[in-house]
Design an enzyme around this catalytic site. Sequence first.
Site, PDB file in Angstrom:
ATOM      1  N   HIS A 176      32.275  -3.042 -33.438  1.00 22.72           N
ATOM      2  CA  HIS A 176      31.864  -2.942 -34.837  1.00 22.72           C
ATOM      3  C   HIS A 176      30.581  -3.697 -35.128  1.00 22.72           C
ATOM      4  O   HIS A 176      29.828  -3.340 -36.021  1.00 22.72           O
ATOM      5  CB  HIS A 176      33.013  -3.373 -35.756  1.00 22.72           C
ATOM      6  CG  HIS A 176      34.089  -2.339 -35.767  1.00 22.72           C
ATOM      7  ND1 HIS A 176      35.217  -2.452 -35.012  1.00 22.72           N
ATOM      8  CD2 HIS A 176      34.149  -1.138 -36.375  1.00 22.72           C
ATOM      9  CE1 HIS A 176      35.951  -1.367 -35.183  1.00 22.72           C
ATOM     10  NE2 HIS A 176      35.329  -0.552 -36.010  1.00 22.72           N
ATOM     11  N   GLU A 212      43.009   8.655 -33.374  1.00 24.55           N
ATOM     12  CA  GLU A 212      42.328   7.688 -32.508  1.00 24.55           C
ATOM     13  C   GLU A 212      43.306   6.955 -31.590  1.00 24.55           C
ATOM     14  O   GLU A 212      42.914   6.065 -30.847  1.00 24.55           O
ATOM     15  CB  GLU A 212      41.521   6.692 -33.352  1.00 24.55           C
ATOM     16  CG  GLU A 212      42.285   6.026 -34.469  1.00 24.55           C
ATOM     17  CD  GLU A 212      41.399   5.125 -35.337  1.00 24.55           C
ATOM     18  OE1 GLU A 212      40.260   4.826 -34.972  1.00 24.55           O
ATOM     19  OE2 GLU A 212      41.896   4.715 -36.411  1.00 24.55           O
ATOM     20  N   ASP A 260      37.999   4.416 -30.702  1.00 25.34           N
ATOM     21  CA  ASP A 260      39.314   3.888 -30.332  1.00 25.34           C
ATOM     22  C   ASP A 260      40.059   4.812 -29.387  1.00 25.34           C
ATOM     23  O   ASP A 260      40.770   4.344 -28.505  1.00 25.34           O
ATOM     24  CB  ASP A 260      40.154   3.645 -31.597  1.00 25.34           C
ATOM     25  CG  ASP A 260      39.774   2.333 -32.246  1.00 25.34           C
ATOM     26  OD1 ASP A 260      39.666   1.326 -31.527  1.00 25.34           O
ATOM     27  OD2 ASP A 260      39.548   2.311 -33.467  1.00 25.34           O
ATOM     28  N   CYS A 281      34.271  11.293 -36.097  1.00 26.22           N
ATOM     29  CA  CYS A 281      33.433  10.237 -36.660  1.00 26.22           C
ATOM     30  C   CYS A 281      33.239   9.072 -35.681  1.00 26.22           C
ATOM     31  O   CYS A 281      32.683   8.047 -36.055  1.00 26.22           O
ATOM     32  CB  CYS A 281      33.975   9.753 -37.993  1.00 26.22           C
ATOM     33  SG  CYS A 281      35.679   9.214 -37.904  1.00 26.22           S
TER      34      CYS A 281
HETATM   35  C1  PEP Z   1      36.682   5.281 -34.173  1.00 24.65           C
HETATM   36  O1  PEP Z   1      37.593   4.587 -33.711  1.00 24.65           O
HETATM   37  O2  PEP Z   1      36.089   6.161 -33.514  1.00 24.65           O
HETATM   38  C2  PEP Z   1      36.222   5.078 -35.554  1.00 24.65           C
HETATM   39  C3  PEP Z   1      35.352   5.892 -36.114  1.00 24.65           C
HETATM   40  O3  PEP Z   1      36.705   3.995 -36.218  1.00 24.65           O
HETATM   41  P1  PEP Z   1      36.177   2.496 -35.976  1.00 24.65           P
HETATM   42  O4  PEP Z   1      34.945   2.573 -35.114  1.00 24.65           O
HETATM   43  O5  PEP Z   1      35.908   1.909 -37.302  1.00 24.65           O
HETATM   44  O6  PEP Z   1      37.339   1.871 -35.272  1.00 24.65           O
HETATM   45 MG    MG Z   2      38.785   3.368 -34.992  1.00 26.53          MG
END
Ligand code: PEP
Ligand code: MG
Length: 601
Positions: free
Chosen positions: A207, A450, A474, A521
């Site tokens: 993140h 995920e 994830d 995403c």
């Molecule tokens: C993911 O896990 O791909 C996602 C978009 O969520 P985050 O990156 O916030 O865990």
């Molecule tokens: Mg995620």
Amino acid sequence: MLTDRAHKATQDTRRDIRSYKGIGVSPGIAIGRAVIVEKRIAAVYRVPIREDDVAGEVTRFLESLQTTRAELLELKEKVRRSMGDEFASIFEAHAMIVSDPSFADKVIQKIESEQVNAEWALSEVQEEYQARFQSFDNEYLRERMADVKDVAERVLTHLQGIAHHDLSEIEHDIIIIANDLTPSDTIHFNRRPIVGFATEAGGRTSHTSIIAKSLFMPAVIGVPRLTRIVDNDEMVIVDGYEGTLLVNPTPAMISEYKSRVSRHEEAERELLENRDLPAVTRDGRLISLQANIELVEELKDAVRFGAEGIGLYRSEFLYISKSPVLPTEEEHFSVYRKLAEALVPNWAVIRTFDLGGKKLAREVMGSKEDNPVLGLRALRLCMKHRDMFKTQLRALLRASAYGKLKIMFPLVSGVQELRQVKTLVREIRTELDAEGIPHNMDLQIGIMIEVPSAAIIADMLATEADFFAIGTNDLIQYSLAIDRSNENVSYLYEPLHPAILRLIKTVIDAGKRAGIPVSMCGEMASDPIYAIVLVGLGLEIFSMNPSSIPVVKNVIRSVRYRDCKRIAEIALQKKTAQEIEEFVIESVAMRFPEGLVSSNP
Ligand code: PEP
Ligand code: MG
């Protein structure tokens, strides 16, 4: 709280030119002087003191309290000017703790009765507070524990003589060099003099890396021993495109990098010319390109880069930016309403808090977990902390009456979890109805796919969810057993692994059969090479950081769906990620001998 490592003596500073390789996680080039940050405070030891020295020790403690108080009030004023009253109130609350006589008295009592050093007495009192606060049922009181800890650490750094360097007073551009940075550290890097950062730890889809991209801040991670090999104040170039760090460049090198910045800007300007064109393949398949955002301020970037809606708003950053205070229902509501209204007729998908894991939520987490990524994270954490979650859900439902908003739950692992959260949503709807508060009765509720279990039973989930968003960051982490933030295993983080492609296909097919939209995403969606495979697998909605949209759009406008489909079919037969990647790159090279358009000239 970041404290800057004591400046090393300039005479031992290495002034030779050095280059280090890491992973470029946020594109761009930043040039500035190194500031090494460490979060550690020196260990606290119990030092007995003589009776004669007790009064002096108490004075030392009171002086450090006074310095801390003055520092907090100054900080409060600065934050108020730059970020507004709400943020400033955090520091006001901290200043109040420092001024609270019962807190100071306890420490003084300990110094006097045990004849010990102030650092030790302070740490003991802080631990007593912590134990007491932890036992409270009341969430608000538990939150205060984090405030006391923050304040105690601040006083301790003064006692230990570790200066808090106020970076905003530095007049030249700086590059932050750190062992690791949390998303909440990074979120505060959004203004000069910080122009880039480099860390030892981290992963491409951590993140912290995602935030760096949102802030357009060039960043390189995974450089071993970085804080030992770069000195404070050395000139550093962070090349987020190539994943390199150049230390002590010559003036000629600096001017070469500056001209590279201009070339990149020019390439980006050209790419932006497609902003108002649809992302349609040459044989007419229409793809929707949407934006992932973490901060409301990024809405303007979504518009600038031509996003067709917000495919993912990571609402936990609302919490992270306000921590240690939880957002109120009104604060949630005003953000969600803004998002719901911003891109009409396009949608904004708001994901409920995905806290826990590496996105620390110390105010609500309670005890520290040994394995937080597999622990109380995201939906699980929210279902446990119902009051906090209900505040968010009420605000989301209320905001749904004002624009185009969908809600999405993270880390769903099975049908039962989805049913439980939908029951909670129904209960909140009934409450709102009873209070006469409007909300959208047709609000769509979707889930992130995920967790591998969710991907495998996507057909079952598809009958109970209104839409899917595949979170590859994830999904890859959990399927391949690769910590997405661990630089030691980042070489095994393979989006094109055959297992991942099969899971993605399973989800897309399940969504199609059930007639619900499927988007992606995860960061995978923003890579031009992967995008070809994803289009071929049947993906029609991509969501990514806004600045990647023009590149992916150009690729989509250059290819035919028919060819992508064939590429994906063959890729699914191959046994390793390397074979798949080579095959896709070869196929692209055959069709586009001049290469795909990218912003990296
Ligand atoms: C993911 O896990 O791909 C996602 C978009 O969520 P985050 O990156 O916030 O865990
Ligand atoms: Mg995620």
